[in-house]
Motif scaffolding. Sequence first.
Motif, PDB file in Angstrom:
ATOM      1  N   PRO A 149     -24.993   1.807   5.293  1.00  0.00           N
ATOM      2  CA  PRO A 149     -25.423   3.332   5.225  1.00  0.00           C
ATOM      3  C   PRO A 149     -24.198   4.171   5.074  1.00  0.00           C
ATOM      4  O   PRO A 149     -23.105   3.977   5.594  1.00  0.00           O
ATOM      5  N   LEU A 150     -24.356   5.272   4.053  1.00  0.00           N
ATOM      6  CA  LEU A 150     -23.568   6.338   3.912  1.00  0.00           C
ATOM      7  C   LEU A 150     -23.534   7.035   5.145  1.00  0.00           C
ATOM      8  O   LEU A 150     -24.493   7.445   6.032  1.00  0.00           O
ATOM      9  N   GLY A 151     -22.317   7.628   5.683  1.00  0.00           N
ATOM     10  CA  GLY A 151     -22.016   8.566   6.512  1.00  0.00           C
ATOM     11  C   GLY A 151     -22.187   8.005   7.867  1.00  0.00           C
ATOM     12  O   GLY A 151     -22.504   8.697   8.947  1.00  0.00           O
ATOM     13  N   GLU A 152     -22.245   6.540   8.164  1.00  0.00           N
ATOM     14  CA  GLU A 152     -22.229   5.853   9.752  1.00  0.00           C
ATOM     15  C   GLU A 152     -21.295   6.268  10.362  1.00  0.00           C
ATOM     16  O   GLU A 152     -20.259   6.340  10.093  1.00  0.00           O
ATOM     17  N   ILE A 153     -21.717   6.780  11.653  1.00  0.00           N
ATOM     18  CA  ILE A 153     -20.662   6.778  12.721  1.00  0.00           C
ATOM     19  C   ILE A 153     -20.499   5.596  13.518  1.00  0.00           C
ATOM     20  O   ILE A 153     -21.219   4.865  13.835  1.00  0.00           O
ATOM     21  N   ARG A 154     -19.190   5.250  13.382  1.00  0.00           N
ATOM     22  CA  ARG A 154     -18.709   3.842  14.057  1.00  0.00           C
ATOM     23  C   ARG A 154     -17.852   4.036  14.990  1.00  0.00           C
ATOM     24  O   ARG A 154     -16.955   4.918  15.063  1.00  0.00           O
ATOM     25  N   SER A 155     -17.487   2.896  15.914  1.00  0.00           N
ATOM     26  CA  SER A 155     -16.266   2.899  16.791  1.00  0.00           C
ATOM     27  C   SER A 155     -15.367   1.687  16.166  1.00  0.00           C
ATOM     28  O   SER A 155     -15.847   0.694  15.492  1.00  0.00           O
ATOM     29  N   TRP A 156     -14.322   1.837  16.631  1.00  0.00           N
ATOM     30  CA  TRP A 156     -13.161   0.954  15.904  1.00  0.00           C
ATOM     31  C   TRP A 156     -12.285   0.544  16.859  1.00  0.00           C
ATOM     32  O   TRP A 156     -11.861   1.280  17.921  1.00  0.00           O
ATOM     33  N   PRO A 157     -11.588  -0.218  16.816  1.00  0.00           N
ATOM     34  CA  PRO A 157     -10.302  -0.782  17.542  1.00  0.00           C
ATOM     35  C   PRO A 157      -9.430   0.298  17.814  1.00  0.00           C
ATOM     36  O   PRO A 157      -9.086   1.191  16.961  1.00  0.00           O
ATOM     37  N   ARG A 158      -8.580   0.281  18.925  1.00  0.00           N
ATOM     38  CA  ARG A 158      -7.621   1.314  19.080  1.00  0.00           C
ATOM     39  C   ARG A 158      -6.364   1.029  17.880  1.00  0.00           C
ATOM     40  O   ARG A 158      -5.528   2.016  17.625  1.00  0.00           O
ATOM     41  N   SER A 159      -6.008  -0.045  17.574  1.00  0.00           N
ATOM     42  CA  SER A 159      -5.267  -0.420  16.700  1.00  0.00           C
ATOM     43  C   SER A 159      -5.411  -1.386  15.549  1.00  0.00           C
ATOM     44  O   SER A 159      -6.306  -2.277  16.193  1.00  0.00           O
ATOM     45  N   PHE A 160      -4.846  -1.274  14.545  1.00  0.00           N
ATOM     46  CA  PHE A 160      -5.167  -2.267  13.671  1.00  0.00           C
ATOM     47  C   PHE A 160      -3.734  -3.355  13.019  1.00  0.00           C
ATOM     48  O   PHE A 160      -3.683  -3.706  12.248  1.00  0.00           O
ATOM     49  N   THR A 161      -3.011  -3.199  14.287  1.00  0.00           N
ATOM     50  CA  THR A 161      -1.633  -3.963  13.863  1.00  0.00           C
ATOM     51  C   THR A 161      -1.988  -5.404  13.822  1.00  0.00           C
ATOM     52  O   THR A 161      -1.170  -6.138  13.201  1.00  0.00           O
ATOM     53  N   ASP A 162      -3.202  -5.788  14.303  1.00  0.00           N
ATOM     54  CA  ASP A 162      -3.470  -7.465  13.902  1.00  0.00           C
ATOM     55  C   ASP A 162      -3.699  -7.591  12.437  1.00  0.00           C
ATOM     56  O   ASP A 162      -3.635  -8.748  12.083  1.00  0.00           O
ATOM     57  N   ARG A 163      -3.935  -6.722  11.751  1.00  0.00           N
ATOM     58  CA  ARG A 163      -4.264  -6.878  10.183  1.00  0.00           C
ATOM     59  C   ARG A 163      -2.802  -6.873   9.405  1.00  0.00           C
ATOM     60  O   ARG A 163      -2.600  -7.137   8.310  1.00  0.00           O
ATOM     61  N   LEU A 164      -1.479  -6.481   9.752  1.00  0.00           N
ATOM     62  CA  LEU A 164      -0.519  -6.390   9.388  1.00  0.00           C
ATOM     63  C   LEU A 164       0.070  -8.017   8.963  1.00  0.00           C
ATOM     64  O   LEU A 164      -0.361  -8.900   9.667  1.00  0.00           O
ATOM     65  N   THR A 165       0.503  -8.079   7.580  1.00  0.00           N
ATOM     66  CA  THR A 165       0.915  -9.431   7.169  1.00  0.00           C
ATOM     67  C   THR A 165       2.414  -9.504   7.346  1.00  0.00           C
ATOM     68  O   THR A 165       2.943 -10.553   6.654  1.00  0.00           O
ATOM     69  N   ALA A 166       3.265  -8.414   7.687  1.00  0.00           N
ATOM     70  CA  ALA A 166       4.443  -8.476   8.008  1.00  0.00           C
ATOM     71  C   ALA A 166       4.892  -7.509   9.081  1.00  0.00           C
ATOM     72  O   ALA A 166       4.261  -6.476   9.138  1.00  0.00           O
ATOM     73  N   PRO A 167       6.046  -7.699   9.797  1.00  0.00           N
ATOM     74  CA  PRO A 167       6.492  -6.806  10.639  1.00  0.00           C
ATOM     75  C   PRO A 167       6.755  -5.512  10.295  1.00  0.00           C
ATOM     76  O   PRO A 167       7.474  -5.356   9.150  1.00  0.00           O
ATOM     77  N   LEU A 168       6.668  -4.481  10.949  1.00  0.00           N
ATOM     78  CA  LEU A 168       6.808  -3.242  10.353  1.00  0.00           C
ATOM     79  C   LEU A 168       8.527  -2.925  10.726  1.00  0.00           C
ATOM     80  O   LEU A 168       9.107  -3.580  11.761  1.00  0.00           O
TER      81      LEU A 168
END
Length: 339
Positions: free
Chosen positions: A14-33
């Motif tokens: 749905p458009l405009g959906e109110i959602r909750s997310w993890p506090r961090s997306f670091t697990d999606r990194l494919t290389a260290p920062l």
Amino acid sequence: MTEKTEQPPAPPRPLGEIRSWPRSFTDRLTAPLPGVRALARLARQGLLRPPADTLGEIPALPFEPGPLPPAEPGTVAVTWAGHASWVVRIGGLTVLTDPVWSRRILGTPARVTPVGVAWRDLPAVDAVVISHNHYDHLDAPTLKRLPRDTHLLVPAGLAGWCRRRRFTRVTELDWWEAVQLPAPHGGEVRFDFVPAHHWSKRTPTDTCRSLWGGWILTDPHGNRVHFAGDTGYGHWFQEIGRRYRDIDLTLLPIGAYEPRWMLGAVHTDPEEAVRACEDLGARNMAPMHWATFLLSAEAPLEPLTRVRTAWEATGRPREQLWDLPIGASRTFSPPLPSP
């Protein structure tokens, strides 16, 4: 070894959906920062800008603004405004990608070429897609120029930033999720959020608090455009190509890649961009993310020279490389010839 099964696109959310997310997306990194030592080395070696003896190339950067072409039903028109900003007219909608109409962005010198499309010449903007929250892709002064009921399609974790600026139609998505907007002439335009090899940060305390990625735009006639956003090279391109067949055009970054030890994981160089186009199975490629802001150490014109050489080495038809000047446009309608 079992073969991977075809993964069908997800049903639209749905458009405009109110959602909750993890506090961090670091697990999606494919290389260290990069850490503090790497940043200090970068500054110490003076590798933040092109060599002084190459700055004379700036007047030769391609800039040929022209009128926006008509986009009839079934036709897609793309116009490069500079950097990662495109005017995409698809399915009767006008869509902006990572719009940056500002002369200067935080932390970098002013743009070296003007915006390729005057703001006053834009049609009414139906939607904006954002790839991630870095300042050269999410520009608050530009968004402030839009009506607050413009559809903003953003990565997971960015809706709050947009709503605090009083935008009322904000939709945030995770990778492989999609929404649809009605097309004026019938049917719908679909927007799929897809992975990229990058990261996010806007303040000292929000590293990877929001997601990053690219977009697939598909109109009712089956025309399909991939906007990569900001990305390094990696496995996601093949996966996107498996899930979304028949990509007519991919908009891929070719600049801000030197030094490789620092930027290789998050910015494709020209050769990697051509390889990504092959991985995607895209029929045509339009380079972007160069010739606008001098963000790294390669010479200003080097990305163009290298991408043309890399493309020639593939043996693919020259006309499938849309190396447009800033401000120029190209249109297409199905069917297009296969690679």
